[in-house]
Scaffold this motif. Structure first.
Motif, mmCIF file in Angstrom:
data_model
loop_
_atom_site.group_PDB
_atom_site.id
_atom_site.type_symbol
_atom_site.label_atom_id
_atom_site.label_comp_id
_atom_site.label_asym_id
_atom_site.label_seq_id
_atom_site.Cartn_x
_atom_site.Cartn_y
_atom_site.Cartn_z
ATOM 1 N N GLU A 1 40.009 22.584 41.572
ATOM 2 C CA GLU A 1 39.209 21.831 40.599
ATOM 3 C C GLU A 1 38.983 22.674 39.350
ATOM 4 O O GLU A 1 38.565 23.835 39.464
ATOM 5 N N ALA A 2 39.235 22.111 38.163
ATOM 6 C CA ALA A 2 39.028 22.857 36.919
ATOM 7 C C ALA A 2 37.532 23.030 36.681
ATOM 8 O O ALA A 2 36.756 22.076 36.802
ATOM 9 N N ARG A 3 37.106 24.232 36.392
ATOM 10 C CA ARG A 3 35.695 24.505 36.125
ATOM 11 C C ARG A 3 35.570 25.238 34.803
ATOM 12 O O ARG A 3 36.420 26.064 34.448
ATOM 13 N N ARG A 4 34.498 24.913 34.072
ATOM 14 C CA ARG A 4 34.244 25.598 32.818
ATOM 15 C C ARG A 4 32.796 26.055 32.854
ATOM 16 O O ARG A 4 31.895 25.262 33.118
ATOM 17 N N LEU A 5 32.580 27.335 32.602
ATOM 18 C CA LEU A 5 31.228 27.883 32.708
ATOM 19 C C LEU A 5 30.882 28.671 31.470
ATOM 20 O O LEU A 5 31.753 29.260 30.833
ATOM 21 N N ARG A 6 29.591 28.679 31.148
ATOM 22 C CA ARG A 6 29.091 29.554 30.098
ATOM 23 C C ARG A 6 28.226 30.592 30.794
ATOM 24 O O ARG A 6 27.220 30.259 31.430
ATOM 25 N N LEU A 7 28.658 31.832 30.711
ATOM 26 C CA LEU A 7 28.055 32.864 31.556
ATOM 27 C C LEU A 7 27.688 34.103 30.763
ATOM 28 O O LEU A 7 28.324 34.436 29.765
ATOM 29 N N ASP A 8 26.687 34.808 31.248
ATOM 30 C CA ASP A 8 26.421 36.182 30.849
ATOM 31 C C ASP A 8 27.690 36.989 31.178
ATOM 32 O O ASP A 8 28.227 36.858 32.290
ATOM 33 N N THR A 9 28.170 37.797 30.242
ATOM 34 C CA THR A 9 29.418 38.534 30.506
ATOM 35 C C THR A 9 29.322 39.400 31.763
ATOM 36 O O THR A 9 30.336 39.749 32.360
ATOM 37 N N ARG A 10 28.090 39.766 32.155
ATOM 38 C CA ARG A 10 27.923 40.637 33.324
ATOM 39 C C ARG A 10 28.177 39.933 34.650
ATOM 40 O O ARG A 10 28.268 40.587 35.685
ATOM 41 N N THR A 11 28.270 38.603 34.639
ATOM 42 C CA THR A 11 28.364 37.855 35.895
ATOM 43 C C THR A 11 29.639 38.207 36.663
ATOM 44 O O THR A 11 30.746 38.085 36.128
ATOM 45 N N SER A 12 29.483 38.617 37.906
ATOM 46 C CA SER A 12 30.667 38.879 38.721
ATOM 47 C C SER A 12 31.285 37.545 39.118
ATOM 48 O O SER A 12 30.615 36.495 39.095
ATOM 49 N N LEU A 13 32.548 37.593 39.517
ATOM 50 C CA LEU A 13 33.180 36.364 40.004
ATOM 51 C C LEU A 13 32.391 35.839 41.201
ATOM 52 O O LEU A 13 32.186 34.632 41.348
ATOM 53 N N LEU A 14 31.920 36.749 42.052
ATOM 54 C CA LEU A 14 31.146 36.337 43.226
ATOM 55 C C LEU A 14 29.884 35.567 42.817
ATOM 56 O O LEU A 14 29.595 34.494 43.359
ATOM 57 N N ASP A 15 29.137 36.088 41.854
ATOM 58 C CA ASP A 15 27.917 35.397 41.417
ATOM 59 C C ASP A 15 28.241 34.084 40.725
ATOM 60 O O ASP A 15 27.490 33.109 40.842
ATOM 61 N N ALA A 16 29.346 34.035 39.995
ATOM 62 C CA ALA A 16 29.745 32.775 39.357
ATOM 63 C C ALA A 16 29.982 31.716 40.435
ATOM 64 O O ALA A 16 29.530 30.576 40.324
ATOM 65 N N LEU A 17 30.673 32.102 41.502
ATOM 66 C CA LEU A 17 30.974 31.153 42.573
ATOM 67 C C LEU A 17 29.701 30.723 43.303
ATOM 68 O O LEU A 17 29.467 29.537 43.526
#
Ligand code: FAD
Ligand code: SF4
Ligand code: FES
Ligand code: FES
Lengths: 211, 324
Positions: free
Chosen positions: A53-69
């Motif tokens: 599934e395509a996902r688009r996020l606006r994140l703090d650059t510090r966010t790990s891939l784990l925390d994004a998920l």
């Protein structure tokens, strides 16, 4: 937070970091002049695909891939054990290869295809490796299990691809399936409950070796 | 973690220029060491330059008959490359003895060379550490030094370089190819790449501000029996106590580098020359001038025995070759 136009300009410059805008000018516009600015987050957009599934996020650059998920996409199957690359609980597949999602920045995954435990299989349509873990009791508390299963799936693919390991007797011949090979290749996944021998049984079943 | 801005570089020259022009900038490759240290605020870059898209991820033959390994080639891919497995087996073996499958999938050639020490006091911001906070002292001096170094160390710092890969590359006489902020490339022999701590343990290598590693170059294959032995507290997924990387020719001559004992992979001319004499002699040459601590003195006999075992393994490999 940096607000207003200045932020928008700098964010665009950073996002377009390649191509014509790259180089000293626009990129430097995005740079903090004061180190105390390091206390306020920089936000950035990133797009990748998770479990197809395509996902688009606006994140703090510090966010790990784990925390994004986990925190932003509510895919809490991947676990945070140590957050330092030492336990393997956060293992996911990126472009088909297993990595520790805690030691990777989400913004570094623009355009990537990510598979988590949720994408391998779901109740009712389990991945064979998930079913084998159930069948062989490959867990107790289950905390390490999503990482173990993602790793186990990748390990069999790595063996298939002929990637050698520390215990492979020969480097010039393709590695063969053996318990020693499986154990060595799974050493990046720690299980506090010590379910190792049953994990091995599950992997051997899927690898097609008589358990 | 401290906040930082982030950009993706589009060419090696631009990456180097951007890094030099931006205060407190760092390159990020696999991120497996840098992010770990950023989480602990041991590293606090204000700007990260992602070098993953620079196309530095191939392994090419050189005109001299060696290999040019791109800085971004992943440890897994380097270890699995058919040419490396055939002609530089000790390098494959060293890579495969390091970290875990997941980490090797991310870890890069340049990042591995530049990974920082695993000294536990370096990792603990509450402890004095001259490498992390210059001038603050060295907690390891009165503390647990079991993992730490005994040769090449100083009063300021006794940390070891933790890489397995770099030990094999040192034995192979690898050369680091860089590009500077001025766009000019240069080559640095790995032997000259790492600095000894002296009074400035925070300065670990010869790179200039903004200088980007583009590749590591291996000279033409050496043949011989190629060996990497790693002694550690667990059979897998642990940093080394002592390691030995060696290329031994049928006449007993060869070259050898050791890990786990010094601030950089340790190679000494006199030790290479002593190879035909045996492990004790080679080890003595490597450890000339050593300053062991009570709890890492065990590394002296351990190194001698590991070299002896490596030499025996070489003879066995060569014996097998002669039989077949
Ligand atoms: C739990 C654990 C166990 C481990 N066990 C071992 C082990 O047994 N043996 C071993 O050898 N290693 C081990 N490692 C370390 C691992 O090998 C390193 O983290 C990895 O090699 C670093 O590579 P990277 O690409 O991720 O570097 P990064 O973290 O991206 O970067 C490391 C440093 O290199 C700099 N850098 C990166 N690329 C360039 C470039 N092209 N030019 C200039 N500078 C650059 C960065 O700015 C940074 O300072 C372990 C790590 C962990 C977390
Ligand atoms: S040995 Fe080096 S890294 Fe460790 S505490 Fe002392 S100064 Fe720091
Ligand atoms: S949480 Fe990522 S390795 Fe432990
Ligand atoms: S099942 Fe509990 S940690 Fe592995």
């Amino acid at each position: 937070m940096i607000g207003g136009d200045e932020f928008d300009i700098s964010r665009r410059a950073v996002l377009l970091g390649g191509g014509a805008l790259a180089g000293a000018g626009p990129v430097r516009a995005a740079t903090r002049k004061e180190t105390d600015m390091q206390d306020s987050p920089t936000m950035m957009e990133v797009s990748f695909s998770v479990n197809g599934e395509a996902r688009r996020l606006r994140l703090d650059t510090r966010t790990s891939l784990l925390d994004a998920l986990r925190e932003h996409l509510q895919l809490t199957g991947s676990k945070k054990g140590c957050d330092h690359g030492q336990c393997g609980a956060c293992t996911v597949l990126v472009q088909g290869r297993r990595i520790n999602s805690c030691l990777s920045l989400a913004v570094m995954h623009e355009g990537d295809e990510i598979t988590t435990i949720e994408g391998l299989g779901q109740p009712g349509e389990l991945h064979p490796m998930q079913a084998a873990f159930l069948h062989h009791d490959g867990f107790q508390c289950g905390y390490c299990t999503p990482g173990q299963i993602c790793s186990a799936v990748a390990v069999l693919a790595e063996l298939q691809a002929g990637i050698p390991s520390h215990v492979s007797p020969s480097l010039t011949e393709a590695p063969t399936l053996s318990e020693a090979e499986l154990r060595e290749r799974m050493s990046g996944n720690i299980c506090r409950c010590g379910a190792y021998s049953n994990i091995m049984e599950a992997m051997r079943e899927i690898a097609g070796e008589p358990a | 973690m401290k906040a930082f801005t982030y950009s993706r570089a589009s060419s090696p020259a631009e990456a180097a220029a951007e890094a030099a022009a931006t205060p407190n900038a760092k390159f990020i490759a696999g991120g497996t060491n840098l992010l770990d240290l950023m989480k602990l605020q041991i590293e606090t870059p204000a700007h990260l330059i992602d070098v993953n898209g620079l196309g530095l991820d191939s392994i090419e033959p050189t005109p001299e008959g060696g290999l040019r390994i791109g800085a971004l080639v992943r440890n897994t891919d380097l270890a699995a490359d058919a040419r490396v497995r055939r002609d530089y087996a000790l390098l494959s073996r060293a890579l495969l003895a390091g970290a875990s499958g997941q980490l090797r999938n991310k870890a890069t050639t340049a990042g591995n060379l530049l990974q920082r020490t695993r000294c536990v006091y370096f990792y603990d911001p509450r402890q004095p550490c001259n490498k992390r906070a210059p001038g603050s002292g060295c907690a390891a001096m009165g503390g647990v030094a079991r993992q730490l170094g005994l040769v090449g160390v100083s009063e300021s710092c006794i940390a070891t370089h933790p890489s397995d890969m770099a030990v094999a590359m040192m034995a192979l006489d690898a050369v680091v190819e860089t590009i500077g902020a001025d766009g000019i490339s240069r080559r640095i022999a790995l032997q000259d790449f790492y600095r000894l701590p002296g009074e400035t343990p925070q300065i670990e290598h010869d790179l200039r501000p903004g200088e980007l590693i583009q590749a590591v170059i291996l000279p033409p294959p050496l043949g011989g029996a190629q060996i990497y032995r790693k002694v550690r507290d667990r059979a897998s997924y642990a940093f080394a106590l002592v390691t030995v990387a060696a290329v031994i020719q049928p006449d007993g001559s060869g070259r050898l580098a050791a890990g786990g004992i010094a601030p950089r992979p340790w190679r000494v001319e006199a030790a290479d020359a002593a190879l035909p004499q045996g492990g004790a002699e080679v080890s003595a040459a490597l450890l000339d001038g050593a300053r062991p601590r009570p709890d890492n003195a065990f590394k002296q006999p351990l190194l001698a025995r590991t070299i002896t075992a490596a030499l025996a393994q070489a003879r066995e490999m060569q014996g097998k070759e002669m039989m077949s």
